[in-house]
Design a protein around this motif. Structure first.
Motif, PDB file in Angstrom:
ATOM      1  N   UNK A   1       0.781  -1.233   0.000  1.00  7.95           N
ATOM      2  CA  UNK A   1       0.000   0.000   0.000  1.00  7.95           C
ATOM      3  C   UNK A   1       0.809   1.277   0.000  1.00  7.95           C
ATOM      4  N   UNK A   2       2.135   1.181   0.020  1.00  5.79           N
ATOM      5  CA  UNK A   2       2.962   2.390  -0.020  1.00  5.79           C
ATOM      6  C   UNK A   2       2.867   3.066  -1.380  1.00  5.79           C
ATOM      7  N   UNK A   3       3.092   4.363  -1.389  1.00  4.13           N
ATOM      8  CA  UNK A   3       3.247   5.075  -2.658  1.00  4.13           C
ATOM      9  C   UNK A   3       4.659   4.835  -3.159  1.00  4.13           C
ATOM     10  N   UNK A   4       4.913   5.189  -4.389  1.00  2.00           N
ATOM     11  CA  UNK A   4       6.272   5.025  -4.930  1.00  2.00           C
ATOM     12  C   UNK A   4       7.248   5.881  -4.138  1.00  2.00           C
ATOM     13  N   UNK A   5       6.853   7.091  -3.794  1.00  2.00           N
ATOM     14  CA  UNK A   5       7.727   7.988  -3.027  1.00  2.00           C
ATOM     15  C   UNK A   5       8.042   7.397  -1.654  1.00  2.00           C
ATOM     16  N   UNK A   6       7.031   6.857  -0.977  1.00  2.00           N
ATOM     17  CA  UNK A   6       7.259   6.263   0.345  1.00  2.00           C
ATOM     18  C   UNK A   6       8.122   5.011   0.240  1.00  2.00           C
ATOM     19  N   UNK A   7       7.871   4.195  -0.779  1.00  2.00           N
ATOM     20  CA  UNK A   7       8.684   2.992  -0.973  1.00  2.00           C
ATOM     21  C   UNK A   7      10.129   3.360  -1.273  1.00  2.00           C
ATOM     22  N   UNK A   8      10.333   4.396  -2.094  1.00  2.00           N
ATOM     23  CA  UNK A   8      11.691   4.843  -2.419  1.00  2.00           C
ATOM     24  C   UNK A   8      12.408   5.321  -1.167  1.00  2.00           C
ATOM     25  N   UNK A   9      11.733   6.125  -0.355  1.00  2.00           N
ATOM     26  CA  UNK A   9      12.354   6.629   0.877  1.00  2.00           C
ATOM     27  C   UNK A   9      12.694   5.482   1.824  1.00  2.00           C
ATOM     28  N   UNK A  10      11.804   4.526   1.957  1.00  2.00           N
ATOM     29  CA  UNK A  10      12.041   3.389   2.853  1.00  2.00           C
ATOM     30  C   UNK A  10      13.204   2.525   2.380  1.00  2.00           C
ATOM     31  N   UNK A  11      13.423   2.474   1.077  1.00  4.78           N
ATOM     32  CA  UNK A  11      14.514   1.666   0.523  1.00  4.78           C
ATOM     33  C   UNK A  11      15.781   2.499   0.283  1.00  4.78           C
ATOM     34  N   UNK A  12      15.775   3.757   0.727  1.00  4.36           N
ATOM     35  CA  UNK A  12      16.911   4.673   0.581  1.00  4.36           C
ATOM     36  C   UNK A  12      17.294   4.881  -0.880  1.00  4.36           C
ATOM     37  N   UNK A  13      16.271   5.057  -1.712  1.00  3.09           N
ATOM     38  CA  UNK A  13      16.475   5.319  -3.135  1.00  3.09           C
ATOM     39  C   UNK A  13      15.886   6.678  -3.470  1.00  3.09           C
ATOM     40  N   UNK A  14      16.428   7.305  -4.487  1.00  2.00           N
ATOM     41  CA  UNK A  14      15.800   8.532  -4.966  1.00  2.00           C
ATOM     42  C   UNK A  14      14.512   8.144  -5.681  1.00  2.00           C
TER      43      UNK A  14
END
Length: 175
Positions: A128-141
């Protein structure tokens, strides 16, 4: 590190098998060119999506084919896989990635074809994460995350991120 989709590497025994593969690759968006010499001076040609094809019968042609594959070109080589040149070709190409012998059926993409970053992003999107939230959680831009997801969409052959997540969920092993 960005993992590029593997360029196709095929060793076939006949010209008709090569023609079949070349039609399939052309349909999938690869530019097809005869011969193994690369006129482009830039080293990495992965983004060009170029497949070179021809007969490999001597060590010089073998060397050109291996160099082209190392630079990111796809290869469809016509040669006897049991000959010394054919065995050397398969051995050298295998060092770069998977080598397919013969035409064979088209293999659908699987979860195993995804890199760990892609799997982690798709897991987060499925939760259910957004792409932005998933990116932040995975330490990716955000840009890198979007590229990884676009690569996953291309791998699964789907147009939307939602379809990629659904394809991933259908195939991933259950915990």
């Amino acid at each position: 590190m960005t993992r590029q989709p593997d360029a196709p590497r095929h060793v076939v025994a006949s010209g008709s098998d090569a023609d079949t593969l070349l039609r399939r690759l052309s349909r999938d968006g690869w530019a097809v060119r005869e011969g193994f010499a690369l006129p482009d001076p830039s080293w990495d040609i992965t983004g060009v999506r170029l497949v070179l094809h021809g007969r490999v019968v001597d060590p010089d042609t073998l060397q050109l084919a291996i160099l082209a594959a190392a630079r990111g070109a796809g290869i469809v080589a016509v040669c006897d896989p049991e000959s010394p040149v054919g065995r050397a070709l398969i051995d050298d190409l295998s060092r770069l990635g998977p080598v397919h012998q013969g035409v064979g059926p088209e293999r659908p993409a699987t979860v195993a074809d995804l890199v760990p970053e892609q799997r982690a992003l798709l897991d987060r999107l499925a939760a259910g994460d957004t792409i932005a939230a998933a990116a932040a959680a995975e330490f990716l831009s955000l840009r890198t995350a979007n590229r990884r997801i676009a690569e996953a969409r291309a791998l699964f052959g789907v147009r939307t991120t939602r379809e990629a997540v659904l394809a991933y969920l259908r195939q991933r092993p259950q915990p």
